[in-house]
Design an enzyme around this catalytic site. Structure first.
Site, PDB file in Angstrom:
ATOM      1  N   CYS A   2       0.941  -1.319  -0.163  1.00 37.53           N
ATOM      2  CA  CYS A   2       0.007   0.082   0.047  1.00 37.53           C
ATOM      3  C   CYS A   2       0.808   1.308   0.105  1.00 37.53           C
ATOM      4  CB  CYS A   2      -0.808   0.271   1.277  1.00 37.53           C
ATOM      5  SG  CYS A   2      -1.961  -1.143   1.384  1.00 37.53           S
ATOM      6  N   ARG A  27       5.579  -1.246  -6.682  1.00 34.93           N
ATOM      7  CA  ARG A  27       5.554  -1.638  -5.579  1.00 34.93           C
ATOM      8  C   ARG A  27       4.812  -2.814  -5.308  1.00 34.93           C
ATOM      9  NH1 ARG A  27       6.878   2.539  -1.107  1.00 34.93           N
ATOM     10  NH2 ARG A  27       5.281   1.499   0.021  1.00 34.93           N
ATOM     11  N   TRP A  76      -2.938  -2.986  -1.335  1.00 36.99           N
ATOM     12  CA  TRP A  76      -2.394  -4.509  -1.421  1.00 36.99           C
ATOM     13  C   TRP A  76      -3.031  -5.259  -0.364  1.00 36.99           C
ATOM     14  CZ3 TRP A  76       0.852  -7.522   1.701  1.00 36.99           C
ATOM     15  CH2 TRP A  76       1.270  -9.031   1.249  1.00 36.99           C
ATOM     16  N   ASN A 102      -2.284   3.377   5.543  1.00 34.68           N
ATOM     17  CA  ASN A 102      -1.348   2.072   5.493  1.00 34.68           C
ATOM     18  C   ASN A 102      -1.242   1.504   6.699  1.00 34.68           C
ATOM     19  OD1 ASN A 102      -0.959   2.617   2.772  1.00 34.68           O
ATOM     20  ND2 ASN A 102       1.460   3.079   3.207  1.00 34.68           N
ATOM     21  N   GLY A 103      -1.136   0.054   6.802  1.00 33.82           N
ATOM     22  CA  GLY A 103      -0.992  -0.561   8.120  1.00 33.82           C
ATOM     23  C   GLY A 103      -1.848  -1.379   8.436  1.00 33.82           C
ATOM     24  N   GLU A 481      17.505 -18.959  -2.610  1.00 26.42           N
ATOM     25  CA  GLU A 481      17.318 -17.891  -3.366  1.00 26.42           C
ATOM     26  C   GLU A 481      16.893 -17.958  -4.733  1.00 26.42           C
ATOM     27  OE1 GLU A 481      16.541 -14.874  -2.622  1.00 26.42           O
ATOM     28  OE2 GLU A 481      16.995 -13.654  -4.402  1.00 26.42           O
ATOM     29  N   LYS A 485      13.202 -17.136  -6.127  1.00 25.24           N
ATOM     30  CA  LYS A 485      13.106 -16.187  -7.486  1.00 25.24           C
ATOM     31  C   LYS A 485      12.176 -17.007  -8.430  1.00 25.24           C
ATOM     32  CE  LYS A 485      13.857 -13.026  -6.745  1.00 25.24           C
ATOM     33  NZ  LYS A 485      14.716 -12.766  -5.351  1.00 25.24           N
ATOM     34  N   GLU A 488       8.363 -16.838  -7.159  1.00 22.83           N
ATOM     35  CA  GLU A 488       7.848 -15.466  -7.021  1.00 22.83           C
ATOM     36  C   GLU A 488       7.146 -15.177  -8.367  1.00 22.83           C
ATOM     37  OE1 GLU A 488       9.844 -12.338  -4.950  1.00 22.83           O
ATOM     38  OE2 GLU A 488      11.500 -13.268  -5.588  1.00 22.83           O
ATOM     39  N   HIS A 504      16.303 -37.833   3.441  1.00 20.93           N
ATOM     40  CA  HIS A 504      15.527 -37.958   4.536  1.00 20.93           C
ATOM     41  C   HIS A 504      13.999 -37.570   4.569  1.00 20.93           C
ATOM     42  CE1 HIS A 504      19.185 -38.545   6.939  1.00 20.93           C
ATOM     43  NE2 HIS A 504      19.745 -37.548   6.376  1.00 20.93           N
ATOM     44  N   LYS A 601       6.250  -4.857  -3.338  1.00 21.81           N
ATOM     45  CA  LYS A 601       7.894  -4.681  -3.305  1.00 21.81           C
ATOM     46  C   LYS A 601       8.122  -4.469  -1.733  1.00 21.81           C
ATOM     47  CE  LYS A 601      11.721  -3.799  -5.012  1.00 21.81           C
ATOM     48  NZ  LYS A 601      12.624  -5.166  -5.159  1.00 21.81           N
TER      49      LYS A 601
HETATM   50  C1  F6R Z   1      11.957 -11.501  -2.923  1.00 21.49           C
HETATM   51  C2  F6R Z   1      11.771 -10.161  -2.353  1.00 21.49           C
HETATM   52  C3  F6R Z   1      11.286 -10.244  -0.911  1.00 21.49           C
HETATM   53  C4  F6R Z   1      12.209  -9.267   0.003  1.00 21.49           C
HETATM   54  C5  F6R Z   1      11.434  -9.166   1.317  1.00 21.49           C
HETATM   55  C6  F6R Z   1      12.255  -8.203   2.189  1.00 21.49           C
HETATM   56  O1  F6R Z   1      12.306 -11.182  -4.302  1.00 21.49           O
HETATM   57  O2  F6R Z   1      12.056  -9.196  -2.726  1.00 21.49           O
HETATM   58  O3  F6R Z   1      11.591 -11.565  -0.317  1.00 21.49           O
HETATM   59  O4  F6R Z   1      13.634  -9.798   0.122  1.00 21.49           O
HETATM   60  O5  F6R Z   1      10.092  -8.879   1.432  1.00 21.49           O
HETATM   61  O6  F6R Z   1      12.390  -7.019   1.713  1.00 21.49           O
HETATM   62  P1  F6R Z   1      13.433  -6.036   2.342  1.00 21.49           P
HETATM   63  O7  F6R Z   1      14.605  -6.461   1.818  1.00 21.49           O
HETATM   64  O8  F6R Z   1      13.012  -4.779   1.602  1.00 21.49           O
HETATM   65  O9  F6R Z   1      13.498  -5.930   3.686  1.00 21.49           O
END
Ligand code: F6R
Length: 606
Positions: A2, A27, A76, A102-103, A481, A485, A488, A504, A601
């Site tokens: 948001c 975002r 969001w 927001n929140g 990671e 990726k 996502e 296991h 984001k």
């Molecule tokens: C994955 C991604 C998220 C962020 C996570 C933490 O691609 O972007 O997993 O890494 O939400 O976000 P930050 O780093 O902004 O605290």
């Protein structure tokens, strides 16, 4: 996530709000809306589910070019589904107050029940609608005293901006645990949940603090009150370019940002490493290295958490300091005594992730030393840190984090080297690693040049629904990671494991339709990873080997090769390879790679 916004000035408010909504499109959001006080005295509210363009079309359709005061919001969904009803701004039952929030208001059920008892029912299912109605029941014409009463009744996190139909010449609101700044330009004043969104528009800003209540009447006439006392908060200069939204030669921001990684490496080194003298010159790292540290605790979420796991490997191996890595969401509710001789490292791209920020506040409240590794300058985590380093990756627009990760692991590697150099790390090893690190921009560029080869393999496997990502030691967080990726952006199921852990239990899932990506750099575990590959093959599972240029490819169904480097630097090439793999598969599948479904984001709610 948001975003909230308010504008009061000389320009048409709807133009300013739409401009801002577009800037923050990256975002992640599912709906957006705005309310503008029209010259006629009415307030026009327009909301749309979907893209900002749809909102703009609706605004154009009603000819909303008058009105110099307004608020806007990208939503969001947290409470309540994705619908125009639940989209902000919310309007109070009497039509007077419009609110963007927001929140999360945590006592919404209790407040809603009290409102129902007064005969005021809510149409949608959001906490913000409840908050708007609550405000209307207690508000007087003095917004400061009304907000003081209002904020004493709501619990949770909020950044709020109200527009009042009967006083359309002012904006007012409050902040607690959710970011909110006031921005000042020649032509007007802004409220925004994202300071960077004001870069290139405003020349100064004020960062509101938790507990602040504010009323804005013009750029020079505004009041901030905290705890009943009027506060003068310093205006800070807002330098920086407008958020770059140009794709240049690329089709997507994710690809553009993957290609910016050689530059990120240069940025992290700049002013911190003197390669001629093999010296880490950063005063922050020098000061950290001198501290008496019993243990390091890294706290982060998502991709930043994976960077923390890589950092643990670096810190323990190079400095000998034992290191824990804890997911932010768990740290706050786990049993952790805070020790003054430990260093608590908070890693965050945005610097606004609520889970991480809350842990930081908790650590600081108990006397812990907080060190921030943050990408966004001036963000909440950066401001609260006792000391810290910026990762200098630049603005990251793609929702899936890419270049920020590289900035994070490089910063952590420098930290580990500085700590090690001040402890037991042999100088020759320290100097050798620095020497090899200097080659990183070139190494990453060579990895990027293999994008087409990676696309060929990604295309071949795009129709599979499930993937394992395997690795051990330093390659395990890379597997995590890589899996994140892929999940996502492709929406395929992907899980990461230590290669040897698979037997296991999870090995039961392997069959001809369940491919495995095994990360197998040259090193002491190479042969063991080959054994894991045999185990998977014996169950008919296809295996893609992520191996160096000199490794034997015979064992694998397909290989993704990376240029040779020393073991400690393998993550820097593997991550680029894995990002490209996820990117290409996503494009083949036709998903929106820059704005994956359901994601935001910057996750500013707990
Ligand atoms: C994955 C991604 C998220 C962020 C996570 C933490 O691609 O972007 O997993 O890494 O939400 O976000 P930050 O780093 O902004 O605290």
């Amino acid at each position: 996530m948001c975003g909230i916004y308010g504008y009061l000035g000389e320009y048409p408010a709807s133009d300013e709000i739409l401009r801002w909504l577009r800037r923050l499109e990256y975002r992640g959001y599912d709906s957006a809306g705005l309310s503008v006080a029209r010259d006629s005295g009415d307030i026009a509210t327009v909301k749309r589910v979907g893209r900002i363009q749809e909102l703009k079309n609706a605004v154009d359709a009603i000819g909303l070019s008058d009105g110099r005061v307004g608020i806007g919001h990208t939503r969001w969904a947290t409470h309540g589904g994705v619908s125009e009803q639940n989209c902000h701004p919310h309007i109070s039952y009497d039509g007077r107050y419009h609110l963007a929030h927001n929140g999360i208001i945590e006592n919404m059920s209790e407040l809603s029940a009290k409102l129902s008892a007064q005969g005021i029912s809510c149409q949608g299912s959001t906490d913000t609608e409840v908050a708007t109605n609550l405000y209307a029941t207690i508000a007087s014409d003095d917004p400061i005293s009304s907000l003081r009463l209002f904020t004493s009744k709501i619990e949770g996190a909020y950044a709020l901006v109200f527009l009042d139909r009967d006083h359309p010449d002012r904006l007012f609101g409050a902040k607690k645990w959710s970011p909110l700044v006031l921005g000042f330009a020649e032509h007007g004043v802004y409220c925004s949940s994202d300071r960077r969104s004001l870069e290139g528009i405003c020349d100064e800003y004020v960062s509101l603090e938790d507990g602040d209540i504010f009323v804005v009447r013009s750029r020079d006439d505004y009041t901030i009150v905290n705890g009943g006392v009027q506060i003068v908060r310093d205006r800070e200069e807002l330098s920086g370019e407008e958020i770059a939204t140009e794709l240049g030669e690329f089709s997507h921001f994710m690809m553009k940002e993957i290609h910016e990684q050689p530059q990120v490496v240069e940025n992290v080194f700049a002013g911190r490493v003197n390669f001629e003298t093999a010296e880490i010159a950063s005063p922050t790292l020098k000061a950290l290295a001198k501290r008496d540290i019993s243990r390091i605790v890294i706290i982060a979420s998502g991709t930043s958490y994976h960077a923390g796991l890589v950092g643990k490997h670096y810190i323990e191996h190079l400095s000998g300091i034992e290191t824990d890595v804890v997911v932010s969401a768990e740290f706050k509710y786990s049993w952790h005594r805070i020790h003054a001789d430990r260093v608590y490292v908070f890693i965050s791209q945005s610097g606004e992730t609520a889970d991480t920020l809350e842990c930081m506040k908790l650590v600081k409240a108990k006397g812990g030393y907080a060190f921030g590794v943050v990408n966004v300058p001036g963000s909440s985590i950066a401001r609260l840190s006792d000391a810290g380093l910026y990762t200098h990756a630049g603005v990251e627009i793609g929702v899936a984090s890419t270049k920020a990760f590289t900035g994070q692991i490089l910063t952590l590697l420098l930290m580990a080297l500085a700590l090690g150099n001040a402890r037991t790390l042999p100088h020759a090893e320290y100097a050798y690693l620095l020497f090899e690190m200097r080659k990183l921009p070139d190494l990453i560029a060579r990895m990027l040049a293999r994008s087409d080869a990676i696309r060929t393999v990604a295309e071949k496997y795009a129709s599979y629904q499930n993937f394992f990502f395997l690795g051990r030691a330093l390659e395990l967080p890379m597997a995590q990671e890589g899996a994140l990726k892929l999940k996502e952006t492709t929406y395929h199921h992907a899980e990461a494991y230590s290669s040897w852990e698979l037997k296991h239990g999870s090995l039961a899932l392997i069959d001809a339709n369940f491919p495995t990506i095994i990360l197998n750099a040259d090193g002491p575990l190479h042969a063991k990873n080959q054994s894991s590959t045999q185990e998977i093959h014996a169950r008919s599972g296809p295996v893609i080997g992520v191996i160096s240029d000199r490794a034997d490819a015979a064992l694998y169904d397909d290989v993704l090769r990376f240029p040779e480097t020393v073991y400690e630097l393998v993550p820097f090439v593997q991550v680029v390879l894995l990002q490209l793999f996820a990117y290409h598969m996503t494009v083949v599948l036709g998903n929106d790679v820059d704005k994956p479904r359901n994601l935001a984001k910057s996750v500013t709610v707990e």
